[in-house]
Design an enzyme around this catalytic site. Structure first.
Site, PDB file in Angstrom:
ATOM      1  N   SER A 188       0.816  -1.220   0.000  1.00 37.95           N
ATOM      2  CA  SER A 188       0.000   0.000   0.000  1.00 37.95           C
ATOM      3  C   SER A 188       0.849   1.269   0.000  1.00 37.95           C
ATOM      4  CB  SER A 188      -0.952  -0.001   1.205  1.00 37.95           C
ATOM      5  OG  SER A 188      -0.214   0.004   2.415  1.00 37.95           O
TER       6      SER A 188
ATOM      7  N   LYS B  94     -10.457  -0.563  -0.409  1.00 36.84           N
ATOM      8  CA  LYS B  94      -9.730  -1.076   0.761  1.00 36.84           C
ATOM      9  C   LYS B  94     -10.501  -0.787   2.048  1.00 36.84           C
ATOM     10  CE  LYS B  94      -5.348  -0.055   1.174  1.00 36.84           C
ATOM     11  NZ  LYS B  94      -4.591  -1.261   1.581  1.00 36.84           N
TER      12      LYS B  94
ATOM     13  N   TYR C 155     -10.962  -8.403   4.327  1.00 35.85           N
ATOM     14  CA  TYR C 155      -9.626  -7.984   3.905  1.00 35.85           C
ATOM     15  C   TYR C 155      -8.606  -8.812   4.678  1.00 35.85           C
ATOM     16  CZ  TYR C 155      -5.949  -4.610   2.517  1.00 35.85           C
ATOM     17  OH  TYR C 155      -4.825  -4.005   1.979  1.00 35.85           O
TER      18      TYR C 155
ATOM     19  N   ASP D 258       1.124  -0.143   7.862  1.00 37.88           N
ATOM     20  CA  ASP D 258       2.516  -0.584   7.836  1.00 37.88           C
ATOM     21  C   ASP D 258       3.179  -0.288   6.489  1.00 37.88           C
ATOM     22  OD1 ASP D 258       1.405  -2.455   6.167  1.00 37.88           O
ATOM     23  OD2 ASP D 258       1.807  -4.177   7.433  1.00 37.88           O
TER      24      ASP D 258
ATOM     25  N   ASP E  64       7.170  -4.233   7.886  1.00 40.49           N
ATOM     26  CA  ASP E  64       7.349  -5.653   7.584  1.00 40.49           C
ATOM     27  C   ASP E  64       8.508  -5.763   6.602  1.00 40.49           C
ATOM     28  OD1 ASP E  64       5.409  -6.672   9.207  1.00 40.49           O
ATOM     29  OD2 ASP E  64       3.850  -6.694   7.678  1.00 40.49           O
TER      30      ASP E  64
ATOM     31  N   ASP F 151       5.468  -2.195   3.802  1.00 47.32           N
ATOM     32  CA  ASP F 151       6.089  -3.427   3.322  1.00 47.32           C
ATOM     33  C   ASP F 151       7.410  -3.048   2.666  1.00 47.32           C
ATOM     34  OD1 ASP F 151       3.980  -5.279   4.009  1.00 47.32           O
ATOM     35  OD2 ASP F 151       2.810  -4.353   2.417  1.00 47.32           O
TER      36      ASP F 151
END
Length: 564
Positions: free
Chosen positions: A91, A217, A226, A102, A156, A104
């Site tokens: 995202s 989303k 989701y 978060d 993450d 990624d």
């Protein structure tokens, strides 16, 4: 692709090249206003914090590669040149992240840095970063990951090791040859970034795509659909669906894209796959999604195929139950948006909270427990990753029409005065007194201990009893029985096959409950309806309503029948 001299994005020509009309523009304005009201855009301050955090991680990754390079015997100059680079995806890279979401992040390292180094050396180095509050490595995950929280930003971090001796600062990841001779986990990690970048290249208007995706989303999260791990769709799958609608209506604006999204997705003829471009077989010996060749690919119920080589199915976790649930939500969404377009409803109605905890009469609750906070993160994650196996087994139970997993677990820290309370909590039996007890209430008391629990819920839809089905003789008042012993015992057996499972420190319990027994913590304040008067107990219920409990140091007989 091109047809009739015109170029278009996607595997088929657009449905319409029409520009959005005034009504669609007006609807889009109200949509964006609602998304802002719903807090879907982060502040400039948080945006700057993210950039600072990513800068710190990038610097630590270079130090990490340098440290490992020196340990491998490289010269000072070679170790410095070895580089190491981070790439964002998901995202954040798509530009649709919101407050608190978060980042990624992919860590790309040269060939002499191993995955063991990633967890052995980088994980402790991350703990030294300014502003860090959490760092947890999960090396056994499908995509091995280190989770961290730095200056309030969740991260993450995954890793990919390339067959290069150094990673230059200007390296991009589009070249398929970078995948040569990589192990499967590195390919999966790399493709997180490669897929995100490819999606952005395949939409006709990135700003329209982002606005529409923010809406979808939020809707999917509010409706509790989701979650890739629980058999619904994850972020990349939702992004690909929205991207496909953008391809079909390249000149439409966000409100129009959202409207067409629900209509098309509700009517989509699964298992026809959703593709953003033709599948590239490539020249490398890597498995590409192909239902004609691979039986496992033929079993995918809602295939949404990633556009970067090697193409994979992003939705292989979808089960019969979760497909039914999503299809129903597509239908509801299309009805609401139609009313919004006609001026008969507000966008806020699309984002109404799910009714999961009001929807079923019976639920299963799965409790994962340990005595350590750090261990609990790994153990509960392992249990959650296997929940969809339980759901699929439940789908074969006679008279059970649907097994509906909730998309998140509920964490509790409980302060127990004795071993009996500890065991009871691990089995899901938590009194109001125990739930409210604080840390200071047990300090200094002998025999007291702390237990960390994560509870997951599965709603059970049971087929109504038909008069002609009579399982019992005419006039019998005995209840029907729904035997779920096999799915629950098989699930607990599979969970315990985890190579780090320790019976002495980890608990797993599966119990069935009625809706009236749902704990207060699953409801928002004021959401729960007053509980009805308890009816006299039916003697057929027996003493236990638990299924397949297994608590540390405690064995109990399996009771696995719902009576109704």
């Amino acid at each position: 692709m091109a047809t009739g001299g015109q170029t278009y994005l996607g595997v088929t020509p657009p449905i319409s090249l029409k520009q959005s009309d005034e009504m669609e523009k007006s609807v889009t304005v109200t949509l964006m206003e609602e998304l802002r009201r719903q807090g879907q855009f982060e502040s400039e301050e948080e945006s700057k914090t993210r950039e600072i955090v990513l800068g710190r991680i990038a610097a630590v990754v270079k130090k990490f590669v340098y440290k490992v390079s020196i340990a491998r015997g490289l010269s000072e100059a070679a170790a410095t040149a070895a580089g190491g680079k981070i790439y964002t995806f998901g995202s954040y890279r798509l530009g649709v992240h919101g407050p608190g979401s978060d980042i990624d992040t992919l860590c790309v390292v040269p060939k002499h840095v191993s995955r063991e180094d990633f967890f052995e050396h980088l994980e402790p180095m991350l703990k030294e970063i300014e502003g860090v509050t959490e760092v947890t490595g999960v090396p056994e995950a499908y995509v091995p990951v280190i989770g961290a929280k730095i200056s309030g930003i969740p991260i993450d971090l995954t890793m990919a090791r390339l067959t290069l001796s150094s990673i230059p600062d200007d390296l991009t990841l589009e070249d398929d040859s970078l995948l040569r001779n990589l192990d499967e986990r590195c390919v999966r990690s790399l493709n997180g970034s490669r897929v995100t970048d490819e999606i952005l290249r395949l939409v006709p208007n990135v700003d329209v795509f982002r606005d529409a995706l923010r809406c979808i989303k939020l809707w999917a999260k509010r409706r509790a659909i989701y979650s890739n791990v629980n058999g619904f769709l994850g972020g990349v799958a939702w992004a690909m669906l929205v991207a496909r609608i953008c391809q079909l209506y390249p000149n439409a604006i966000a409100g129009a894209i959202v409207s067409r999204f629900f209509i098309i997705m509700y009517q989509w003829t699964w298992p026809q796959p959703v593709l953003l471009k033709q599948i590239d077989e490539g020249s490398l010996p890597l498995k590409v999604w192909n239902p004609k060749l691979y039986p496992a690919d033929r079993s995918h119920r809602m295939p949404i195929i990633t556009p970067a080589f090697p193409s994979m199915c992003a939705t292989h976790n979808v089960s019969a139950s979760t497909q039914m649930i999503m299809t129903e939500e597509f239908k509801k969404g299309s009805e609401i948006v139609e009313k919004v377009v006609l001026g008969q409803a507000q966008w806020s109605e699309l984002f109404a909270k799910h009714d999961f905890f009001h929807k079923y009469r019976y639920y299963l609750k799965v409790i994962a427990s340990t005595g350590s906070q750090e261990l609990q993160i790994k153990w509960s994650g392992t249990v959650e990753s296997r929940l969809r196996q339980l759901v699929m087994k439940l789908e074969y139970v006679e008279s059970l029409t649907l097994a509906h997993p909730f998309i998140q677990g509920f964490d509790q820290v409980l302060y127990c005065l004795n071993e009996d309370e500890f065991r009871g909590a691990a089995d899901g039996e938590v009194s109001d007194v125990l739930a409210k007890r604080k840390k200071e209430d047990i300090e200094g008391k002998p025999g007291s201990k702390v237990i960390y629990t994560t509870t997951f819920f599965i709603g059970l839809a049971i087929e109504p009893k038909q008069p002609h089905q009579g399982l019992y003789q005419a006039g019998s008042t005995a209840p029907r029985k729904l035997d779920i012993s096999h799915p629950t015992t098989e699930f607990t057996r599979q969970v315990k096959l985890w190579d780090k499972y320790d019976e002495a420190t980890m608990g797993i319990a599966v119990r069935h409950i009625k809706s009236s027994q749902l704990p207060d913590y699953v409801f928002d304040e004021g959401e729960r309806q007053p509980r009805s008067q308890k009816r006299p107990k039916n003697k057929a219920l027996g003493k236990s309503n638990g299924t397949s409990p297994d608590v540390p140091h405690k064995k109990r007989r399996l009771v696995a029948q719902l009576l109704f």
